[in-house]
Design a protein around this motif. Structure first.
Motif, PDB file in Angstrom:
ATOM      1  N   LYS A 252      -8.010  -1.996   1.197  1.00 34.38           N
ATOM      2  CA  LYS A 252      -6.913  -1.032   1.248  1.00 34.38           C
ATOM      3  C   LYS A 252      -6.688  -0.551   2.669  1.00 34.38           C
ATOM      4  CE  LYS A 252      -5.036   3.067  -0.745  1.00 34.38           C
ATOM      5  NZ  LYS A 252      -4.882   4.330  -0.306  1.00 34.38           N
TER       6      LYS A 252
ATOM      7  N   GLU B 146       7.063   7.178   0.367  1.00 31.07           N
ATOM      8  CA  GLU B 146       5.813   7.814   0.768  1.00 31.07           C
ATOM      9  C   GLU B 146       5.718   8.002   2.284  1.00 31.07           C
ATOM     10  OE1 GLU B 146       2.241   6.567  -2.053  1.00 31.07           O
ATOM     11  OE2 GLU B 146       3.382   4.816  -1.364  1.00 31.07           O
TER      12      GLU B 146
ATOM     13  N   MET C 149      -3.799   1.890  11.441  1.00 27.31           N
ATOM     14  CA  MET C 149      -4.300   2.120  10.098  1.00 27.31           C
ATOM     15  C   MET C 149      -5.799   1.817  10.055  1.00 27.31           C
ATOM     16  SD  MET C 149      -1.207   0.513   7.898  1.00 27.31           S
ATOM     17  CE  MET C 149      -1.322   1.750   6.620  1.00 27.31           C
TER      18      MET C 149
ATOM     19  N   THR D  95      -5.130   2.386   5.077  1.00 27.63           N
ATOM     20  CA  THR D  95      -4.834   3.811   5.038  1.00 27.63           C
ATOM     21  C   THR D  95      -4.232   4.225   6.371  1.00 27.63           C
ATOM     22  OG1 THR D  95      -6.691   4.187   3.550  1.00 27.63           O
ATOM     23  CG2 THR D  95      -5.834   6.105   4.702  1.00 27.63           C
ATOM     24  N   LEU D  96      -3.115   4.935   6.315  1.00 27.64           N
ATOM     25  CA  LEU D  96      -2.465   5.414   7.530  1.00 27.64           C
ATOM     26  C   LEU D  96      -3.355   6.390   8.273  1.00 27.64           C
ATOM     27  CD1 LEU D  96       1.074   6.102   6.083  1.00 27.64           C
ATOM     28  CD2 LEU D  96       0.537   4.446   7.863  1.00 27.64           C
TER      29      LEU D  96
ATOM     30  N   PHE E 139       0.797  -1.218   0.000  1.00 28.75           N
ATOM     31  CA  PHE E 139       0.000   0.000   0.000  1.00 28.75           C
ATOM     32  C   PHE E 139       0.838   1.281   0.000  1.00 28.75           C
ATOM     33  CE2 PHE E 139      -2.359  -3.359   2.164  1.00 28.75           C
ATOM     34  CZ  PHE E 139      -3.472  -3.437   1.341  1.00 28.75           C
ATOM     35  N   TYR E 140       2.066   1.217   0.533  1.00 33.73           N
ATOM     36  CA  TYR E 140       2.920   2.395   0.649  1.00 33.73           C
ATOM     37  C   TYR E 140       4.358   2.036   0.307  1.00 33.73           C
ATOM     38  CZ  TYR E 140      -0.939   4.588   3.103  1.00 33.73           C
ATOM     39  OH  TYR E 140      -2.169   5.096   3.429  1.00 33.73           O
TER      40      TYR E 140
ATOM     41  N   SER F 269      -3.213   9.590  10.512  1.00 30.61           N
ATOM     42  CA  SER F 269      -2.250  10.671  10.745  1.00 30.61           C
ATOM     43  C   SER F 269      -2.966  11.858  11.365  1.00 30.61           C
ATOM     44  CB  SER F 269      -1.624  11.128   9.420  1.00 30.61           C
ATOM     45  OG  SER F 269      -0.949  10.095   8.782  1.00 30.61           O
TER      46      SER F 269
ATOM     47  N   ASN G 292      -8.806   0.097   7.662  1.00 28.46           N
ATOM     48  CA  ASN G 292      -8.939  -0.907   6.610  1.00 28.46           C
ATOM     49  C   ASN G 292     -10.300  -0.729   5.945  1.00 28.46           C
ATOM     50  OD1 ASN G 292      -9.129  -3.168   5.013  1.00 28.46           O
ATOM     51  ND2 ASN G 292      -8.788  -4.627   6.641  1.00 28.46           N
ATOM     52  N   ASP G 293     -10.290  -0.432   4.648  1.00 29.80           N
ATOM     53  CA  ASP G 293     -11.536  -0.306   3.891  1.00 29.80           C
ATOM     54  C   ASP G 293     -12.028  -1.720   3.562  1.00 29.80           C
ATOM     55  OD1 ASP G 293     -13.512  -0.098   1.934  1.00 29.80           O
ATOM     56  OD2 ASP G 293     -12.574   1.646   1.001  1.00 29.80           O
TER      57      ASP G 293
END
Length: 72
Positions: free
Chosen positions: A55, A19, A47, A57-58, A14-15, A60, A49-50
């Protein structure tokens, strides 16, 4: 902020490393270290999770905060 930790995570699909450089992320550090993939992991990157796409996603902060800031 206070120390450096090595964290093993399965986010490479994913990253890219580029990035992540300079990016603030939320890390859970009050866990017992665990050996993952032959490396001692000293925390967990939080993170989202979709479930539809899988996916990651971090998570932040919206605004930059001091490294090592406590989350409440």
């Amino acid at each position: 902020g206070v120390d450096q930790r090595e964290i093993v995570s399965g986010i490479a699909e994913f990253y890219t490393p580029e990035e992540l450089v300079g990016r603030q992320v939320i890390v859970l550090v009050n866990l017992e270290p665990r050996e993952l993939k032959g490396v001692l992991s000293q925390g967990m990157i939080l993170m989202a999770n979709d479930p539809a796409t899988g996916k990651l996603t971090l998570l932040s902060p919206v605004d930059r905060v001091g490294n090592g800031t406590t989350i409440k």
